[in-house]
Design an enzyme around this catalytic site. Structure first.
Site, PDB file in Angstrom:
ATOM      1  N   ASP A  96       0.736  -1.081   0.247  1.00  0.00           N
ATOM      2  CA  ASP A  96      -0.192   0.196  -0.102  1.00  0.00           C
ATOM      3  C   ASP A  96       0.843   1.436  -0.281  1.00  0.00           C
ATOM      4  O   ASP A  96       0.643   2.309   0.732  1.00  0.00           O
ATOM      5  CB  ASP A  96      -0.858  -0.448   1.407  1.00  0.00           C
ATOM      6  CG  ASP A  96      -2.505  -0.512   1.453  1.00  0.00           C
ATOM      7  OD1 ASP A  96      -3.029  -0.884  -0.267  1.00  0.00           O
ATOM      8  OD2 ASP A  96      -2.446  -1.084   1.471  1.00  0.00           O
ATOM      9  N   ASP A 153      -7.987  -3.928  -3.537  1.00  0.00           N
ATOM     10  CA  ASP A 153      -7.474  -2.030  -3.176  1.00  0.00           C
ATOM     11  C   ASP A 153      -6.500  -1.427  -4.012  1.00  0.00           C
ATOM     12  O   ASP A 153      -6.429  -0.728  -4.069  1.00  0.00           O
ATOM     13  CB  ASP A 153      -7.159  -2.607  -1.393  1.00  0.00           C
ATOM     14  CG  ASP A 153      -7.999  -3.623  -0.744  1.00  0.00           C
ATOM     15  OD1 ASP A 153      -8.903  -4.418  -1.196  1.00  0.00           O
ATOM     16  OD2 ASP A 153      -8.691  -2.818   0.430  1.00  0.00           O
TER      17      ASP A 153
END
Length: 374
Positions: A96, A153
Site C-alpha cells: 500500500d 484495493d
C-alpha cells in the site's frame, strides 16, 4: 439541495467550510501518529508504516492547495520524512505504498517542487514494482505468509507506478501496472460490474486457486468498498493510459455500484449481504465512489459524464446531510457510520480517516480543484 440530492454552490461551500473546521481542530492537536478510527469521537493513532498513514496529511495538502494557507503546509511537511525513516529503518514497506506516498511525498512534490518528495515517491514505486509476480501477473498483497494473494484495493496503488513511469521515463512501471490491472479484469471484476476482494494464486505457477471473502461477506459477494476501489482505480488507469478497456471496466463497476445503492445513496458494507436493511453502512465506500465517479465524469462525454457527476453529488449530499458530524464540535471525524472490517468485527459504525479524506477530495473536485492525487 433539490429533491434528487444534487448540490448547489451554497451547500457545497457550507460543507467545505464545515469539513475545514474539523480538519483545523484536529490539526491543533498536532497528532504524531496517523489518525485512523474514531469510535467515540476521538481518533486513535497508528504508526506511520500503516496503510492509512497518508490520508491525514493528504487532507492537509488539499487544503493548502485550495487556500494557500501556510499552516496546512507546515502541518503536512514532515509526514513523508517520518514515514520514510520508519520504513527504511525497520523495513516496514508493503503493497500500500501508493496509499501512503501519493497523498504525501508525490503531492508535496507536485505542489512545492520538493526534490526529496520526488525521490521518496520513486523509491516507493520501485518497492511496489518489486512485489510483482511474473507467473500470476499480480502484485502481492500483505507481508504475511501469503505470497499468492492479490486484492482489489491494489488497483488504487497502481497510480504510483503510472506516475513513476511518466516521471522517470521508465516504462517498466507502466508495464507492471497494466499487467496487474489486466489480471484484475480477468479474475476480479465480474461481467456484471461486481468485484471480489481476494484472489489467491499459486505463486510458482500463477494458477488461480480460489477466491476469499476478505473484508466482504463471502467469496462470491461484493464488498462495497472494494467495488469503490475498482471503480476509481480503473478510471485512474484510463486517465494515465487512455486504453479503453479500463474506461469500460470503470463504467461497468460504476453502473453496478450506483444501481446497488439504497435510497439514501450510502451502501451497506457488502452489496450481497443478506438482510441489507439491518446491516451496517459504509460511508467510506460512498466517499471513495463519489470521488471516483467525479473522475469518471471528466473522462467521458458530457452526456455520459453528467450521469456520473449527478450520482456523485447525490452521494455527497447524503453524506453531508445524513452522515456527517457537522455541528458536533467534540467529534474529530467528518463522517460517521463507516465500516472497517465487518467479518472480524473491527471498526464498525465509526469514523475512518480514509472516508474523511475521500469526502474532502470529492468536495475539492466539485469546487474545481485541478490537481490529482491518485
Amino acid at each position: 439541495m433539490n429533491k434528487l440530492g444534487s448540490v448547489n454552490d451554497k451547500y457545497l461551500e457550507t460543507w467545505w467550510r464545515q469539513a475545514q473546521q474539523k480538519v483545523e481542530r484536529l490539526m491543533q492537536k498536532e497528532p504524531l501518529l496517523a489518525p485512523h478510527a474514531a469510535k467515540s469521537g476521538e481518533y486513535d493513532g497508528l504508526t506511520l508504516d500503516n496503510w492509512i498513514s497518508g490520508f491525514w496529511p493528504g487532507m492537509l495538502w488539499i487544503y493548502y492547495d485550495m487556500t494557500g494557507d501556510q499552516r496546512y503546509l507546515d502541518a503536512a511537511w514532515d509526514w513523508d520524512i517520518r514515514m520514510e525513516r520508519l520504513t527504511l529503518e525497520e523495513n516496514r514497506f508493503h503493497h500500500d505504498v501508493g496509499f501512503q506516498y501519493l497523498p504525501t511525498s508525490i503531492l508535496k512534490y507536485k505542489l512545492t517542487g520538493d526534490a526529496d518528495g520526488r525521490r521518496r515517491g520513486l523509491a516507493a514505486a520501485n518497492f511496489l514494482a518489486g512485489r510483482f509476480n511474473l507467473a500470476g501477473q499480480y502484485l502481492r498483497a500483505w507481508n504475511r505468509d501469503l505470497p499468492g494473494w492479490a486484492i482489489i484495493d491494489c488497483l488504487m496503488n497502481l497510480s504510483i507506478l503510472l506516475w513513476a513511469a511518466d516521471e522517470s521515463g521508465d516504462p517498466r512501471f507502466s508495464h507492471i501496472a497494466k499487467a496487474h490491472a489486466d489480471m484484475a479484469l480477468r479474475h476480479m471484476v465480474r461481467p456484471d460490474g461486481s468485484t471480489c476482494h481476494v484472489a489467491v494464486f499459486d505463486p510458482a505457477s500463477g494458477e488461480l486457486l480460489e477466491y476469499k471473502g476478505g473484508q466482504g461477506y463471502a467469496p462470491d459477494s461484493c464488498w462495497s468498498r472494494g467495488n469503490a476501489w475498482a471503480l476509481y482505480g480503473m478510471a485512474n488507469l484510463y486517465r494515465y493510459t487512455r486504453e479503453h478497456e479500463y474506461l469500460q471496466a470503470s463504467q461497468r463497476v460504476a453502473h453496478h455500484f450506483i444501481a446497488s445503492l439504497p435510497e439514501d445513496m450510502v451502501p451497506p458494507w457488502d452489496f450481497r449481504v443478506p438482510n441489507q436493511e439491518t446491516e451496517p453502512r459504509d460511508t467510506s465506500a460512498a466517499a471513495i465512489a463519489a470521488s471516483g465517479l467525479l473522475e469518471l465524469a471528466e473522462l467521458t462525454s458530457p452526456e455520459v459524464g453528467a450521469v456520473y457527476h449527478h450520482a456523485a453529488t447525490r452521494i455527497i449530499a447524503s453524506l453531508s446531510e445524513r452522515y456527517s458530524t457537522f455541528g458536533d464540535d467534540e467529534h474529530e471525524g467528518i463522517l460517521h457510520s463507516a465500516t472497517g472490517h465487518k467479518p472480524e468485527g473491527v471498526n464498525v459504525n465509526v469514523s475512518l480517516i480514509y472516508g474523511d479524506y475521500y469526502y474532502v477530495e470529492a468536495l475539492a473536485k466539485l469546487r474545481g480543484w485541478s490537481h490529482r492525487v491518485f
